[in-house]
Design a protein around this motif. Structure first.
Motif, mmCIF file in Angstrom:
data_model
loop_
_atom_site.group_PDB
_atom_site.id
_atom_site.type_symbol
_atom_site.label_atom_id
_atom_site.label_comp_id
_atom_site.label_asym_id
_atom_site.label_seq_id
_atom_site.Cartn_x
_atom_site.Cartn_y
_atom_site.Cartn_z
ATOM 1 N N LEU A 18 -9.994 21.065 -9.678
ATOM 2 C CA LEU A 18 -9.772 20.292 -8.455
ATOM 3 C C LEU A 18 -10.890 19.281 -8.219
ATOM 4 N N ASP A 19 -12.106 19.609 -8.620
ATOM 5 C CA ASP A 19 -13.199 18.645 -8.480
ATOM 6 C C ASP A 19 -12.905 17.393 -9.317
ATOM 7 N N THR A 20 -12.419 17.592 -10.527
ATOM 8 C CA THR A 20 -12.065 16.442 -11.371
ATOM 9 C C THR A 20 -10.921 15.644 -10.762
ATOM 10 N N VAL A 21 -9.884 16.345 -10.318
ATOM 11 C CA VAL A 21 -8.721 15.671 -9.719
ATOM 12 C C VAL A 21 -9.137 14.885 -8.489
ATOM 13 N N ILE A 22 -9.864 15.520 -7.590
ATOM 14 C CA ILE A 22 -10.232 14.881 -6.324
ATOM 15 C C ILE A 22 -11.202 13.727 -6.560
ATOM 16 N N THR A 23 -12.089 13.862 -7.534
ATOM 17 C CA THR A 23 -13.006 12.760 -7.871
ATOM 18 C C THR A 23 -12.211 11.508 -8.227
ATOM 19 N N GLN A 24 -11.200 11.671 -9.077
ATOM 20 C CA GLN A 24 -10.424 10.507 -9.507
ATOM 21 C C GLN A 24 -9.508 9.993 -8.407
ATOM 22 N N VAL A 25 -8.922 10.888 -7.625
ATOM 23 C CA VAL A 25 -8.072 10.471 -6.499
ATOM 24 C C VAL A 25 -8.894 9.695 -5.473
ATOM 25 N N ALA A 26 -10.092 10.199 -5.182
ATOM 26 C CA ALA A 26 -10.968 9.530 -4.204
ATOM 27 C C ALA A 26 -11.372 8.141 -4.682
ATOM 28 N N ALA A 27 -11.589 7.992 -5.975
ATOM 29 C CA ALA A 27 -11.968 6.691 -6.521
ATOM 30 C C ALA A 27 -10.807 5.704 -6.502
ATOM 31 N N LEU A 28 -9.584 6.216 -6.642
ATOM 32 C CA LEU A 28 -8.403 5.350 -6.690
ATOM 33 C C LEU A 28 -7.978 4.871 -5.310
ATOM 34 N N PHE A 29 -7.937 5.776 -4.342
ATOM 35 C CA PHE A 29 -7.346 5.487 -3.038
ATOM 36 C C PHE A 29 -8.435 5.166 -2.024
ATOM 37 N N PRO A 30 -8.439 3.960 -1.475
ATOM 38 C CA PRO A 30 -9.464 3.610 -0.491
ATOM 39 C C PRO A 30 -9.262 4.270 0.870
ATOM 40 N N PHE A 31 -8.055 4.806 1.144
ATOM 41 C CA PHE A 31 -7.804 5.412 2.457
ATOM 42 C C PHE A 31 -8.766 6.572 2.698
ATOM 43 N N GLU A 32 -9.157 6.768 3.938
ATOM 44 C CA GLU A 32 -10.236 7.711 4.244
ATOM 45 C C GLU A 32 -9.837 9.175 4.100
ATOM 46 N N LYS A 56 -11.424 26.170 2.449
ATOM 47 C CA LYS A 56 -12.791 25.744 2.767
ATOM 48 C C LYS A 56 -13.491 25.168 1.538
ATOM 49 N N ARG A 57 -13.262 25.781 0.405
ATOM 50 C CA ARG A 57 -13.888 25.264 -0.819
ATOM 51 C C ARG A 57 -13.298 23.904 -1.214
ATOM 52 N N VAL A 58 -11.997 23.758 -1.025
ATOM 53 C CA VAL A 58 -11.367 22.468 -1.325
ATOM 54 C C VAL A 58 -11.852 21.405 -0.350
ATOM 55 N N GLN A 59 -11.984 21.787 0.920
ATOM 56 C CA GLN A 59 -12.497 20.835 1.910
ATOM 57 C C GLN A 59 -13.900 20.358 1.526
ATOM 58 N N GLU A 60 -14.720 21.267 1.073
ATOM 59 C CA GLU A 60 -16.078 20.885 0.648
ATOM 60 C C GLU A 60 -16.042 19.876 -0.490
ATOM 61 N N ILE A 61 -15.116 20.086 -1.424
ATOM 62 C CA ILE A 61 -15.003 19.147 -2.550
ATOM 63 C C ILE A 61 -14.569 17.772 -2.049
ATOM 64 N N VAL A 62 -13.556 17.752 -1.201
ATOM 65 C CA VAL A 62 -13.056 16.477 -0.665
ATOM 66 C C VAL A 62 -14.163 15.733 0.062
ATOM 67 N N GLU A 63 -14.878 16.433 0.927
ATOM 68 C CA GLU A 63 -15.911 15.778 1.725
ATOM 69 C C GLU A 63 -17.096 15.350 0.865
ATOM 70 N N SER A 64 -17.315 16.044 -0.254
ATOM 71 C CA SER A 64 -18.404 15.643 -1.143
ATOM 72 C C SER A 64 -18.113 14.309 -1.832
ATOM 73 N N LYS A 65 -16.845 13.897 -1.829
ATOM 74 C CA LYS A 65 -16.452 12.614 -2.424
ATOM 75 C C LYS A 65 -16.395 11.502 -1.380
ATOM 76 N N GLY A 66 -16.862 11.797 -0.180
ATOM 77 C CA GLY A 66 -16.872 10.794 0.876
ATOM 78 C C GLY A 66 -15.543 10.613 1.575
ATOM 79 N N LYS A 67 -14.653 11.589 1.438
ATOM 80 C CA LYS A 67 -13.332 11.506 2.064
ATOM 81 C C LYS A 67 -13.165 12.591 3.122
ATOM 82 N N LYS A 68 -12.143 12.399 3.964
ATOM 83 C CA LYS A 68 -11.795 13.396 4.962
ATOM 84 C C LYS A 68 -10.644 14.251 4.447
#
Length: 652
Positions: A349-363, A404-416
């Motif tokens: 999920l860290d890999t997936v969310i890293t790439q999703v966060a980089a692709l989508f500018p939405f917060e 909670k662990r997924v939320q931490e990953i999302v927020e670590s990528k600068g997303k909500k």
């Protein structure tokens, strides 16, 4: 209180310039048996509409004056296309100031107008000129959408239309949205929609001032987004067996049936879609639905599961994989959940969310969280060990640990982080945003706990639900008629509005296999939700709204956008008399319609018996056929209702 002040101030400004009362409330009375008899039929209903005398006649050569702003390109392109293709007129765009000579002037306010905000506009149509003013380009875009709705319906044509008087009524409109989040969700996981089809859906939604497209990108039936480093997500997870029939009851695929149905978006595809949407002032929010709804991911990478034998799982093709007989959460027949006790899952999920966060500018990134079954977790030794280690008492707390662990990953990528309202079972911190789908209650509870909330309740906003009788609609487990969708209020009583970001309608696509059916399921209910999230609550009026909808049916016909005429179909209600006779009651969702019927296997028209009282079918009748008329014109579809079906309903 602030919005009430702005509305009053807006009214004072309008009253000072014009003597007429606001058109939408006083100028015309709706005739219940006919469409709204007016040239002005804007959806969603603007805050203030004041009609003036006269018309603007579109000249053969049109000059549009636009600010020299890169964000204005799509505003001017939209107007240029609509005002030239169907009319045959020449439309030129001039950037910068050229005096007051342009027939259409788009003006960005030098001084911010607090009434209009970031998305509001002021549209003035005079006999000699059209002015659209706004604080931001988005406001000018929405003003342009309203302007096009003032021209004759033929303005929607994709080809030249001759012998039309291209005029718009003189009017003064001041308008701004009620809420900031005005969303539609398109489920591209159950059935894949091409890049061009998603663009087509965006083009339809912006007509009604939606500004958020929620893409449901992953589910049991498909993984639709390229993730570098995990190629099997798309080489395996994006493909299933093509089936035709009733989704959920398909026969399980055999090993030799080809898995060639599906598709996915490359990261370049998604960049293109994101830019296309942004040009139209729409944000795209991605959803990666975990821990449930993850069979496509597990079929690709079985090590993400807690369950032995997951290497034999395949992407779902519509066969039954859940038992809902005991309600939610369901009992899984195969384990479609990621394993909360497996560290490989969080690395994945860290890999997936890293790439999703980089692709989508939405917060926001939506991470699902809904309908996760627990029965396989309850049997897992790994889950039992996790519970002991973390002091988790039940499966809800297990999912809460995961969230909670997924939320931490999302927020670590600068997303909500956002999820469906089941994530509240895990006692997440207030920084987690909630999309409330199980009615209004869960969103209300989340807002009271100071979570940001988007309301998308099944009660009003589930566009996959049947919109007429099940004999004419793809059969699903519930119904949502247009009038019910129009009752949607995204801001519940007793909640601080600052926690309600807005509202959204959701189109799940288990039974929606192509873009034409997606349009059919979205419109006109999407118009009802659009008005609920844009227009002032006090301006909403069902009869007025439906009068405007009928104008828009004609516009959609010309635009070749599909919609459902279900609102004209009769509604069946059955019961039993004291002597066990079947009693049939017929009604209509709108007023002013007559119902004609037959029991003799012929097809009724207005010369057949008109329904005036409850019916009892003749002893040996097998079919009731009904059709609605408005005056002398048939308006509803011919409905063929088996008496056997009515008897079944009466026994329930």
């Amino acid at each position: 209180m602030k919005r009430l002040f702005l509305f009053a101030f807006c009214s004072l400004i309008s009253a000072a310039g014009f003597s007429q009362a606001p058109f939408s409330t006083n100028a015309v009375e709706l005739l219940p048996s006919a469409p709204l008899p007016t040239e002005i039929a804007i959806i969603p209903e603007p805050v203030s509409v004041i009609k003036q005398d006269g018309h603007f006649i579109l000249p053969k050569n049109v000059t549009i004056q636009s600010p020299a702003n890169v964000e204005m390109k799509q505003v001017t392109s939209f107007l240029q296309e609509r005002l030239s293709i169907p009319t045959g007129n020449y439309v030129s765009i001039v950037s910068g100031h050229i005096g007051d000579h342009a027939q259409i002037r788009l003006i960005l306010n030098d001084k911010h107008n607090p009434i209009l905000g970031a998305e509001g506009y002021q549209l003035t149509v005079k006999p000699n000129q059209i002015l659209i003013r706004a604080n931001k380009p988005a406001g000018l875009y929405y003003g342009a959408q309203s302007l096009v709705q003032l021209f004759p319906k033929e303005i929607e044509s994709k080809e030249l239309v001759e012998h039309i008087r291209w005029s718009a009524p003189s009017v003064e409109i001041i308008d701004y949205p009620r809420v900031g989040w005005r969303g539609l969700m398109l489920d591209v996981a159950r059935h894949f929609f091409t890049k061009e089809e998603v663009k087509q859906y965006i083009n339809a939604m912006v007509r009604y001032k939606y500004n958020l497209l929620h893409l449901h990108l992953t589910d049991d039936e498909g993984w639709r987004i390229e993730i570098k480093g995990y190629p099997k997500l798309t080489s395996v997870g994006a493909w299933s067996v093509k089936k035709t029939g009733e989704f959920g009851n398909f026969t399980p695929p055999t090993a030799d049936e080809p898995r060639t149905y599906g598709g996915f978006y490359t990261q370049e595809d998604l960049k293109e879609l994101i830019q296309y949407a942004q040009d139209r002032f729409v944000n795209i929010m991605p959803e990666i639905d975990v821990p449930g709804h993850s069979l496509a991911a597990i079929a690709s990478y079985p090590e993400l599961s807690c369950t032995p034998g997951a290497e034999n799982y395949r992407v779902r093709s519509g066969e039954k994989i859940m038992d809902w007989s005991r309600g939610a959460p369901p009992t899984a027949l195969v384990d479609n959940t990621l394993c909360p006790a497996n560290e490989k899952v969080y690395s994945f999920l860290d890999t997936v969310i890293t790439q999703v966060a980089a692709l989508f500018p939405f917060e926001y990134i939506h991470m699902g969280g809904d309908e996760a079954p627990f029965n396989f977790w309850q049997k897992s030794d790994a889950i039992k060990a996790l519970m002991q280690k973390e002091g988790l008492k039940n499966m809800h707390q297990v999912q809460g640990y995961f969230e909670k662990r997924v939320q931490e990953i999302v927020e670590s990528k600068g997303k909500k982080f956002m999820g469906w309202d089941e994530i509240m079972d895990g006692d997440l911190p207030p920084s987690a945003a909630v999309m409330s789908w199980r009615g209004m209650k869960y969103g209300t509870d989340a807002a009271l706990k100071k979570h940001e909330v988007v309301m998308s309740p099944t009660t009003y906003a589930y566009l996959d639900y049947m919109q007429a009788d099940q004999i004419t609609e793809p059969r699903v487990y519930a119904s949502l008629r247009l009038s019910k969708a129009y009752e949607f209020d995204p801001i519940p009583a007793g909640v601080d509005p600052k926690y309600i970001k807005g509202g959204q309608a959701n189109l799940w696509t288990e039974q929606v296999t192509n873009i034409r059916q997606a349009e059919y399921m979205t419109w006109p209910r999407g118009m009802a939700i659009a008005e609920s999230v844009w227009s002032p609550k006090e301006k909403k009026n069902w009869e007025n709204f439906f009068g405007r909808v009928e104008h828009h049916f004609q516009r959609l016909d010309i635009a070749e956008t599909k919609y459902a005429p279900s609102v004209y179909d009769p509604i069946f209600k059955v019961s039993r008399s004291a002597d066990k006779q079947l009693i049939i009651e017929l009604s209509t969702e709108i007023t002013g319609l007559d119902i004609y019927y037959s029991f003799d296997n012929s097809f009724p028209d207005r010369f057949y018996p008109k329904y005036t009282e409850k019916l009892t079918p003749p002893k040996d009748a097998t079919m009731l056929r009904v059709i609605t008329y408005r005056g002398k014109q048939p308006i509803g579809r011919m409905m063929n209702m088996p008496i056997e079906e009515l008897n079944k309903r009466a026994r329930r």
